[in-house]
Design an enzyme around this catalytic site. Structure first.
Site, PDB file in Angstrom:
ATOM      1  N   SER A   2      51.587  51.554  31.992  1.00 40.18           N
ATOM      2  CA  SER A   2      51.715  52.049  33.342  1.00 40.18           C
ATOM      3  C   SER A   2      52.716  51.475  34.245  1.00 40.18           C
ATOM      4  O   SER A   2      52.936  50.176  33.819  1.00 40.18           O
ATOM      5  CB  SER A   2      50.321  51.852  34.007  1.00 40.18           C
ATOM      6  N   TYR A  16      43.466  46.523  36.512  1.00 40.81           N
ATOM      7  CA  TYR A  16      44.126  47.520  35.944  1.00 40.81           C
ATOM      8  C   TYR A  16      45.727  46.975  35.845  1.00 40.81           C
ATOM      9  O   TYR A  16      46.448  47.214  34.717  1.00 40.81           O
ATOM     10  CB  TYR A  16      44.181  48.767  36.698  1.00 40.81           C
TER      11      TYR A  16
END
Length: 260
Positions: A153, A166
């Site tokens: 990501s 995350y």
């Protein structure tokens, strides 16, 4: 150098974890529509079954549902054994896409939040990949290696607010992918990471509904990602065109990571 052949994934066997929604569903759809046999894995069994039926009915490839909880080693081992029985010749492409995100201010972020995110986004990727190495080795050759594609990501590259575990998990996954590439390259398996920006998914649904127009403007392209954007990147890495690419982080974000 026929382009159709260079970028073909026809008849490849592909496993997509987290394949019942979001980017995973986009990838499963793209590979099936280009003639691959795709196994979709998700903890959501009903969604898995429905997606497999829908995609197979469209063709020209095939989609098979294999629900599993990748936080459980027993489920990972059962998944490997099932595919081994169905695909004795091996697996061409493993796409580690399953992941979760917890959003919370730093003062209220819990130990459970941190553990759950890191365990699925990072730890399970390693062990799913490890357990599938024998099946990937069966298909891989020097000229046409098997592929592991991990979904990282831009949150592992650029700042994103209140997603501590995350962001850490995705930055770790980027580095883990490079480490795995070093170990598996001599065994005819490439390992690469895609780093998507903002795409429609269960993770992004809430803030896209709340502020989608402004979020789109953060990208240099002035929009969020579309299925073709991420499917094209993965098909490139999975096809002959990507056979000499390993240990890379392919950022697919319309420039988001250099503007935030």
């Amino acid at each position: 150098m026929n382009v159709s052949d260079l970028f073909s994934v026809k008849n490849k066997t592909v496993l997509v974890t987290g394949g019942s929604s979001g980017i995973g569903l986009m990838l499963a759809t793209g590979f099936v529509e280009n003639g691959a046999r795709v196994y979709v894995c998700s903890i959501m069994a009903d969604d898995c079954d429905r997606i497999a039926e829908e995609l197979t009915s469209r063709g020209p490839g095939e989609c098979i549902s294999l629900p599993a909880d990748l936080l459980k080693m027993s489920d990972i081992e059962k998944l490997v054994e099932t595919i081994k029985n169905r695909e004795p010749d091996g697996l061409d492409v493993l796409i580690n896409n399953a992941g979760i995100m917890t959003v919370a201010p730093i003062d209220s972020y819990t130990e459970a939040d941190f553990d759950n995110v890191l365990n699925l986004n990072l730890k399970s990727v390693f062990f799913v990949s490890q357990k599938f190495i024998p099946l990937l080795e069966k298909k891989g050759t020097a000229s046409d290696p098997s592929r592991i594609i991990n979904t990282g990501s831009v949150s592992g590259i650029a700042y994103q607010e209140n997603v501590f575990a995350y962001s850490a998990s995705k930055a770790g996954l980027h580095h883990l992918s490079k480490s795995m590439a070093v170990s598996l390259g001599p065994r005819h398996i490439t390992v690469n990471c895609i780093a998507p920006g903002i795409f429609p998914s269960l993770i992004t649904k809430e803030f896209l509904e709340r502020d989608g127009e402004n979020i789109a403007k953060l990208s240099l392209m002035g929009r969020i990602g579309r299925p073709n954007d991420i499917v094209g990147a993965c098909i490139y890495l999975a096809s002959k065109a990507g056979s000499y690419i390993t240990g890379t982080i392919l950022v697919v974000d319309g420039g988001l990571s250099i503007t935030t």
